[in-house]
Design an enzyme around this catalytic site. Sequence first.
Site, PDB file in Angstrom:
ATOM      1  N   HIS A 169      -8.926  11.005   0.175  1.00  0.00           N
ATOM      2  CA  HIS A 169      -8.181   9.806   0.084  1.00  0.00           C
ATOM      3  C   HIS A 169      -6.847   9.923   0.749  1.00  0.00           C
ATOM      4  O   HIS A 169      -6.167   9.044   1.208  1.00  0.00           O
ATOM      5  CB  HIS A 169      -7.830   9.325  -1.508  1.00  0.00           C
ATOM      6  CG  HIS A 169      -7.256   7.924  -1.321  1.00  0.00           C
ATOM      7  ND1 HIS A 169      -5.924   7.517  -1.764  1.00  0.00           N
ATOM      8  CD2 HIS A 169      -7.846   6.696  -1.471  1.00  0.00           C
ATOM      9  CE1 HIS A 169      -5.829   6.391  -1.865  1.00  0.00           C
ATOM     10  NE2 HIS A 169      -7.085   5.751  -1.628  1.00  0.00           N
ATOM     11  N   HIS A 188       0.843  -1.346  -0.036  1.00  0.00           N
ATOM     12  CA  HIS A 188       0.044   0.093  -0.120  1.00  0.00           C
ATOM     13  C   HIS A 188       0.755   1.297  -0.083  1.00  0.00           C
ATOM     14  O   HIS A 188       0.114   2.448  -0.077  1.00  0.00           O
ATOM     15  CB  HIS A 188      -0.706  -0.140   1.151  1.00  0.00           C
ATOM     16  CG  HIS A 188      -2.059   0.988   0.919  1.00  0.00           C
ATOM     17  ND1 HIS A 188      -2.581   1.864   2.022  1.00  0.00           N
ATOM     18  CD2 HIS A 188      -3.057   1.037   0.178  1.00  0.00           C
ATOM     19  CE1 HIS A 188      -3.629   2.491   1.623  1.00  0.00           C
ATOM     20  NE2 HIS A 188      -3.997   2.052   0.498  1.00  0.00           N
ATOM     21  N   LYS A 201       3.022   4.360  -1.115  1.00  0.00           N
ATOM     22  CA  LYS A 201       3.092   5.263  -2.352  1.00  0.00           C
ATOM     23  C   LYS A 201       4.097   6.103  -2.285  1.00  0.00           C
ATOM     24  O   LYS A 201       4.082   7.120  -1.417  1.00  0.00           O
ATOM     25  CB  LYS A 201       1.768   5.951  -2.079  1.00  0.00           C
ATOM     26  CG  LYS A 201       0.277   4.868  -2.408  1.00  0.00           C
ATOM     27  CD  LYS A 201      -0.935   5.832  -1.987  1.00  0.00           C
ATOM     28  CE  LYS A 201      -1.984   4.769  -2.227  1.00  0.00           C
ATOM     29  NZ  LYS A 201      -2.002   3.398  -1.259  1.00  0.00           N
ATOM     30  N   LYS A 242      -4.623  10.399   4.253  1.00  0.00           N
ATOM     31  CA  LYS A 242      -4.568   9.846   5.490  1.00  0.00           C
ATOM     32  C   LYS A 242      -3.620  10.612   6.504  1.00  0.00           C
ATOM     33  O   LYS A 242      -2.538  10.725   6.321  1.00  0.00           O
ATOM     34  CB  LYS A 242      -4.348   8.478   5.692  1.00  0.00           C
ATOM     35  CG  LYS A 242      -4.906   7.423   4.695  1.00  0.00           C
ATOM     36  CD  LYS A 242      -4.313   7.172   3.481  1.00  0.00           C
ATOM     37  CE  LYS A 242      -5.011   6.261   2.628  1.00  0.00           C
ATOM     38  NZ  LYS A 242      -6.051   6.443   1.821  1.00  0.00           N
TER      39      LYS A 242
END
Length: 613
Positions: A500, A272, A274, A502
């Site tokens: 989107h 996950h 990025k 966090k």
Amino acid sequence: MTQDSQHGKWTISSSDDDDEDLPLSGTSSSKAHRPAVSSHSSPLSGSPPSPKPEPANPPVSSLIIGSEARQLAAAHQLNPVKYESSPSLAGKRKKEVSDGPGWALSDSDDDDGDGDSKGKSRSNLPKRSPPIPKTKKPKVENERPPSPHGRLYYIDEPEDFFESSTPCLNETYRFYLNKVTGLDRKYNSGALHIRDILSPLFGTLKESAQFNYCFDIAWMVKQFPPEFRDCPVLIVHGDKREAKARLVQQAQPFPHIRFCQAKLDIAFGTHHTKMMLLWYEEGFRVIILTSNLIRADWYQKTQGMWMSPLFPRLPKGSSESAGESPTFFKRDLLEYLAAYRAPELEEWIQRIKEHDLSETRVYLVGSTPGRYVGSDMKRWGHLRLRKLLYDHTDPVAGEEEWPVIGQFSSIGSMGLDKTKWLKGEFQRTMTTLGKSSLRSDPPMYLVYPSVDDVRTSLEGYPAGGSLPYSIQTAQKQLWLHSFFHRWKANATGRSHAMPHIKTYMRTSPDFTQLAWFLVTSANLSKAAWGALEKNNSQVMVRSYELGVLYVPAAFNMKTFPLHKDSFPASSSAGFPVPFDLPPTCYSPEDQPWIWNIPYSQAPDTHGNIWVPS
């Protein structure tokens, strides 16, 4: 078991109550347990159907990418279900011309179940919104409803959307939001699009490594300027089997693209992280962000990123320790890359060693899959964050009143009650301030969009495809919903661009000071942050995640100032928190967005409803 609500009866199979984490959305091994869904307003099948078999050689543009929630969002974009005021007409699909190219889809996160559900309360289950009367008009094929967000809602990015000169950026914090199509231009000031990031404005690119969860290869290649479009790209991903084959097929027209598959040895973990590693003629740069490499994530969603300075090359013959920052960013980045155990990353590890990263003022907070004991427990996940907060922050007066704020786009299973993981582990980490012996229990505000936030967003209900909180998980933890607060960002103009991004932080009670701030790929889940096992002698982490931590001491401050209306970021000394403070608690009528139940009682901004079938 069955559970009645105003949405209908939800049947949850007994397998949803076992101790194993549920499969993650978007993984090739995912066969998620699904509720049998029914609705009083429209006949629905017992569960969403399995994806249809693909043709033998599907065109690259038709390849399905991402989670079931994102796939459903794409289906609603291409073939929306129109809202009608008459119940007998509700749920009728009408073909509509789509906006531009088809969506490539994301996202991760996990519904990792871990225990039986008890004490279901009907009053806390999602409620129907009251019907909104609709004036009937003569139907015109392909007619779009008027947009409450203005004329620019439906058009592609305008010509001046992409920077033609160096944008005015916040060089203090180097924290930026993405540009959002359809917002007033002033709310995109100081923000970046992927085309800006990859443009010659930031360096003469020679090669890049793209770490991510979800890719649309053809779209990604188009984001590079023509002069860099053939530069070598290394794709670091976690796809396996069929998903990996689809990814490789996407790249067939692009011989300059190579792959590195991240090892995922623990079930239901995801890659996950990025991150972009950009190697220029002039030096090297790191970008840690929250966006997948797909158009949907750079179009009308709120995303965040940290962009490093341009790191110069070290003189030849420099020592191993040269170019280190006060935050040990270089050491930690090298350790993170080494954890992949991937030969494809060796050349990048060597390049980083040859550059001067000493200007970095943030700390790296990563997760890598594994079970860790002893001193290794503090290397990854929330225990890594706890150690950094212990070592590099200071206690504050009245800290028991300083709230913790978490903001995320997906939620895993937290356990039977708040004393399990959320309070027992996660909050203890988030409330750490230096070496204080005080074990405070301050307020915890969890910012997550409500159904109405999604309904009134720029994308309408399909925005919920990037918020994959499922009914199966939600029903097991109704206690969690009392922590929820609305996604509101009027000060930044982004209330209607669903998050989107966090972020996690600790603020003063009056929301004028910030004790620390984290932007990361990690959602609110044990898979992302890790969970203690074996009487707290071991921590287990399932996924790869990456973020950066800001602490005031690294910026020669005692706390970060917080100002309202902090965007455009370049015009304010305050830290640019991307939503309004103080957070707004859910009202009794508000319900958290749950992606796999229908919303048919009120239309979204496109005049459509949401039917998960």
